[in-house]
Design a protein around this motif. Structure first.
Motif, PDB file in Angstrom:
ATOM      1  N   GLY A   1      30.278  79.572  40.075  1.00  0.00           N
ATOM      2  CA  GLY A   1      31.243  79.890  39.032  1.00  0.00           C
ATOM      3  C   GLY A   1      32.613  79.278  39.275  1.00  0.00           C
ATOM      4  O   GLY A   1      33.362  79.028  38.335  1.00  0.00           O
ATOM      5  N   LYS A   2      32.946  79.041  40.521  1.00  0.00           N
ATOM      6  CA  LYS A   2      34.229  78.430  40.881  1.00  0.00           C
ATOM      7  C   LYS A   2      34.112  76.917  41.042  1.00  0.00           C
ATOM      8  O   LYS A   2      35.049  76.264  41.481  1.00  0.00           O
ATOM      9  N   GLY A   3      32.936  76.375  40.689  1.00  0.00           N
ATOM     10  CA  GLY A   3      32.757  74.925  40.756  1.00  0.00           C
ATOM     11  C   GLY A   3      32.513  74.382  42.150  1.00  0.00           C
ATOM     12  O   GLY A   3      32.641  73.178  42.382  1.00  0.00           O
ATOM     13  N   LYS A   4      32.140  75.254  43.076  1.00  0.00           N
ATOM     14  CA  LYS A   4      31.854  74.821  44.455  1.00  0.00           C
ATOM     15  C   LYS A   4      30.378  74.466  44.555  1.00  0.00           C
ATOM     16  O   LYS A   4      29.524  75.231  44.106  1.00  0.00           O
ATOM     17  N   PRO A   5      30.041  73.316  45.156  1.00  0.00           N
ATOM     18  CA  PRO A   5      28.629  72.981  45.337  1.00  0.00           C
ATOM     19  C   PRO A   5      27.947  73.999  46.255  1.00  0.00           C
ATOM     20  O   PRO A   5      28.548  74.491  47.211  1.00  0.00           O
ATOM     21  N   VAL A   6      26.684  74.297  45.949  1.00  0.00           N
ATOM     22  CA  VAL A   6      25.890  75.212  46.769  1.00  0.00           C
ATOM     23  C   VAL A   6      24.638  74.469  47.218  1.00  0.00           C
ATOM     24  O   VAL A   6      23.903  73.928  46.392  1.00  0.00           O
ATOM     25  N   ILE A   7      24.423  74.437  48.523  1.00  0.00           N
ATOM     26  CA  ILE A   7      23.209  73.853  49.090  1.00  0.00           C
ATOM     27  C   ILE A   7      22.313  75.019  49.473  1.00  0.00           C
ATOM     28  O   ILE A   7      22.672  75.840  50.319  1.00  0.00           O
ATOM     29  N   ARG A   8      21.159  75.097  48.844  1.00  0.00           N
ATOM     30  CA  ARG A   8      20.234  76.209  49.052  1.00  0.00           C
ATOM     31  C   ARG A   8      19.137  75.804  50.025  1.00  0.00           C
ATOM     32  O   ARG A   8      18.590  74.703  49.920  1.00  0.00           O
TER      33      ARG A   8
ATOM     34  N   PHE B   1      11.750  82.967  39.699  1.00  0.00           N
ATOM     35  CA  PHE B   1      11.456  81.746  38.941  1.00  0.00           C
ATOM     36  C   PHE B   1      12.725  81.025  38.486  1.00  0.00           C
ATOM     37  O   PHE B   1      12.850  79.815  38.637  1.00  0.00           O
ATOM     38  N   ASP B   2      13.658  81.745  37.904  1.00  0.00           N
ATOM     39  CA  ASP B   2      14.887  81.116  37.410  1.00  0.00           C
ATOM     40  C   ASP B   2      15.659  80.440  38.535  1.00  0.00           C
ATOM     41  O   ASP B   2      16.261  79.392  38.350  1.00  0.00           O
ATOM     42  N   TYR B   3      15.643  81.043  39.707  1.00  0.00           N
ATOM     43  CA  TYR B   3      16.387  80.500  40.840  1.00  0.00           C
ATOM     44  C   TYR B   3      15.695  79.279  41.434  1.00  0.00           C
ATOM     45  O   TYR B   3      16.340  78.396  41.968  1.00  0.00           O
ATOM     46  N   ARG B   4      14.379  79.235  41.323  1.00  0.00           N
ATOM     47  CA  ARG B   4      13.625  78.101  41.873  1.00  0.00           C
ATOM     48  C   ARG B   4      13.889  76.816  41.113  1.00  0.00           C
ATOM     49  O   ARG B   4      13.498  75.738  41.571  1.00  0.00           O
ATOM     50  N   GLN B   5      14.556  76.881  39.974  1.00  0.00           N
ATOM     51  CA  GLN B   5      14.866  75.677  39.213  1.00  0.00           C
ATOM     52  C   GLN B   5      15.982  74.868  39.872  1.00  0.00           C
ATOM     53  O   GLN B   5      16.211  73.720  39.519  1.00  0.00           O
ATOM     54  N   LYS B   6      16.652  75.462  40.823  1.00  0.00           N
ATOM     55  CA  LYS B   6      17.729  74.783  41.537  1.00  0.00           C
ATOM     56  C   LYS B   6      17.151  74.024  42.729  1.00  0.00           C
ATOM     57  O   LYS B   6      16.139  74.399  43.294  1.00  0.00           O
ATOM     58  N   SER B   7      17.811  72.938  43.083  1.00  0.00           N
ATOM     59  CA  SER B   7      17.400  72.142  44.232  1.00  0.00           C
ATOM     60  C   SER B   7      17.492  72.986  45.502  1.00  0.00           C
ATOM     61  O   SER B   7      18.455  73.733  45.687  1.00  0.00           O
ATOM     62  N   MET B   8      16.475  72.875  46.369  1.00  0.00           N
ATOM     63  CA  MET B   8      16.455  73.625  47.629  1.00  0.00           C
ATOM     64  C   MET B   8      15.930  72.751  48.752  1.00  0.00           C
ATOM     65  O   MET B   8      15.064  71.913  48.529  1.00  0.00           O
ATOM     66  N   ILE B   9      16.427  73.007  49.937  1.00  0.00           N
ATOM     67  CA  ILE B   9      15.849  72.413  51.135  1.00  0.00           C
ATOM     68  C   ILE B   9      14.785  73.406  51.608  1.00  0.00           C
ATOM     69  O   ILE B   9      15.112  74.530  51.981  1.00  0.00           O
ATOM     70  N   ILE B  10      13.539  72.995  51.555  1.00  0.00           N
ATOM     71  CA  ILE B  10      12.430  73.834  52.021  1.00  0.00           C
ATOM     72  C   ILE B  10      12.016  73.275  53.378  1.00  0.00           C
ATOM     73  O   ILE B  10      11.570  72.134  53.467  1.00  0.00           O
ATOM     74  N   TRP B  11      12.178  74.076  54.422  1.00  0.00           N
ATOM     75  CA  TRP B  11      12.023  73.581  55.783  1.00  0.00           C
ATOM     76  C   TRP B  11      10.997  74.388  56.578  1.00  0.00           C
ATOM     77  O   TRP B  11      10.658  75.503  56.221  1.00  0.00           O
ATOM     78  N   THR B  12      10.511  73.783  57.673  1.00  0.00           N
ATOM     79  CA  THR B  12       9.561  74.482  58.540  1.00  0.00           C
ATOM     80  C   THR B  12      10.105  74.717  59.949  1.00  0.00           C
ATOM     81  O   THR B  12       9.779  75.714  60.571  1.00  0.00           O
TER      82      THR B  12
END
Length: 103
Positions: free
Chosen positions: A49-56, A72-83
């Motif tokens: 909301g404040k225009g700050k990038p978020v890395i998920r 589901f709605d949140y999964r539409q955002k780019s995410m780093i999926i790691w192991t």
């Protein structure tokens, strides 16, 4: 960049207020979705909301589990999926360099 973990920062404020202060002062936010942390969802929304990038980021085990996968709605955002933590560190560094840039 210098990461700030609110549990480790010295302050005399109400914790939610200090989190908001730190988000306002930050260049970006790294959000860990591995553990169902409702506060992390709020904090990412505040940063967005404040225009700050978020890395998920989320561990693959939790992303693949129907009980812990983000909504589901949140999964539409780019995410780093790691192991592994090494993979997370490498991919997070790459994401910061490519999408945020140098400090």
């Amino acid at each position: 960049y210098i990461p700030i973990v609110i549990d480790e920062k010295k302050h005399n404020n109400y914790i939610p207020l200090e989190i908001e202060n730190q988000i306002m002062e930050s260049s970006f936010l790294v959000q860990d979705l591995t553990y169902k942390n409702e506060g992390a969802i709020y904090e990412a929304g505040l940063a967005d909301g404040k225009g700050k990038p978020v890395i998920r980021c989320i561990r693959k085990k939790e992303f693949d589990d129907p009980q812990t996968i983000p909504h589901f709605d949140y999964r539409q955002k780019s995410m780093i999926i790691w192991t592994t933590y090494d993979e997370l560190a490498q991919r997070l560094e790459e994401q910061i360099k490519e999408t945020i840039g140098k400090p």
